[in-house]
Design a protein around this motif. Structure first.
Motif: not given
Length: 344
Positions: A53-54, A92-96, A179-186, A226-227
């Motif tokens: 993970p970045r 940190e947010k850009l890595a996410y 069904q959703l997997e959150g990106v903005s939420f957990e 990339d990054c």
């Protein structure tokens, strides 16, 4: 006799093969073997690095301004203190953002502006906030939100998802419940499909506007590799203030640019009377827009700048900018293809 002959031949052949193999092994150049081993080690290390993970340390962030008016330095004076762009948090947010896009996915946005997709059902645990609006246990208001259900439980939602929140779509959007997997939420949740806008698996989020509600500034960043990200603008901004019953603070989180208005007309507080407009408005959640300086008349000319930019929160959830910077964001951040990340 035949059996004996065949056995002897096999033993003889095996001996020759073993001898040749030993000769081949003995003739391998140790330097070449070390080189081969070193290349294999490098290959494995590179493979592991790609899977890792970045982190913020991996992000290369340089300044290449596309908009250079009203530009602030990385740190700058404000009254009797110093304000800054929180580049550590931004990295940190850009890595996410880098990480969640590494795995192919079909993306979706939660949408319920002005409850256009129906008022969300009551969550299991709710309360009324200072605005006398129903909120969930995390403080997210029911109005304009989407209900999020624990997977398999449809009696009542557990929390609300904000309008403009990004998620990965895990099931077909032809179903009544998706069904959703959150990106903005957990977490992984279910919600009725009417609250979801699918935007597909080919979308990329390479344009991001960072709004800092603590330092009252805005930074735009664009991905170039990339990054690798470049800063396109660094400007003062004024965010929303917590002031019931009309003004709301700008909510923290990750949102998708959903809608644009060349002129966003707004009402005088407590009335249905149009008071003026804000130019070049890009909406990202509920009634929150990145926009230019508001006018006091629907017929007024565009105002470029205001003394209040970069001072203290005073907007009605929106993020106020110099009008030319709002136009830059309006043109640069494409609908359903750009993010607004609000930090503190």
């Amino acid at each position: 006799m035949r059996i004996y002959f065949r056995l002897s031949f096999l033993i003889f052949a095996a001996a020759i093969w073993s001898c040749n193999r030993n000769q081949q092994t003995e003739t391998i150049d140790p330097a070449e073997q070390r080189k081969a081993d070193s290349l294999e080690t490098i290959r494995k290390a590179e493979e592991e690095a790609r899977k890792r993970p970045r982190t913020a340390d991996d992000i290369q962030l340089s300044k290449e301004l596309s908009y250079d008016k009203h530009t602030l330095e990385e740190t700058y004076p404000y009254q009797d203190t110093t304000r800054r762009f929180q580049l550590d948090k931004i990295k940190e947010k850009l890595a996410y953002v880098e990480n969640f896009q590494r795995t192919p996915a079909s993306y979706a946005i939660l949408q319920n502006r002005k409850n256009k997709n129906r008022e969300a059902p009551l969550v299991k645990n709710y309360h009324r906030n200072e605005y006398k609006l129903i909120s969930d246990s995390l403080g997210t208001e029911r109005y304009q939100a989407a209900p999020l259900y624990v997977v398999g439980e449809t009696e009542a939602p557990t929390i609300y998802g904000r309008d403009g929140a990004l998620a990965k779509l895990l099931t077909s959007d032809t179903l009544d419940m998706v069904q959703l997997e959150g990106v903005s939420f957990e977490g992984t949740w279910e919600t009725p499909k009417r609250y979801v806008k699918a935007i597909g698996d080919s979308v990329t989020f390479h344009h991001i506007a960072f709004v800092d509600v603590t330092n009252q500034n805005i930074l735009t960043a664009e991905r170039t590799g990339d990054c690798e990200w470049v800063i396109r603008s660094m400007n003062p901004a004024t965010s929303g203030v917590h002031k019931p019953p009309y003004a709301h603070e700008t909510p923290l989180g990750i949102f998708v640019v959903q809608e644009k208005k060349n002129k966003m007309f707004y009402l005088k507080d407590g009335t249905n009377t149009i008071h003026g407009y804000a130019p070049y408005a890009s909406r990202f959640t509920n009634g929150a827009y990145i926009h230019g300086i508001p006018t006091q008349s629907v017929n007024a000319s565009i105002i470029e700048h205001s003394w209040s930019l970069g001072t203290t929160p005073r907007s009605h959830m929106c993020v106020r900018n110099a009008s030319s910077h709002a136009k830059f964001v309006y043109d640069w951040a494409k609908t359903f293809n750009a993010l607004v990340i609000v930090i503190e």
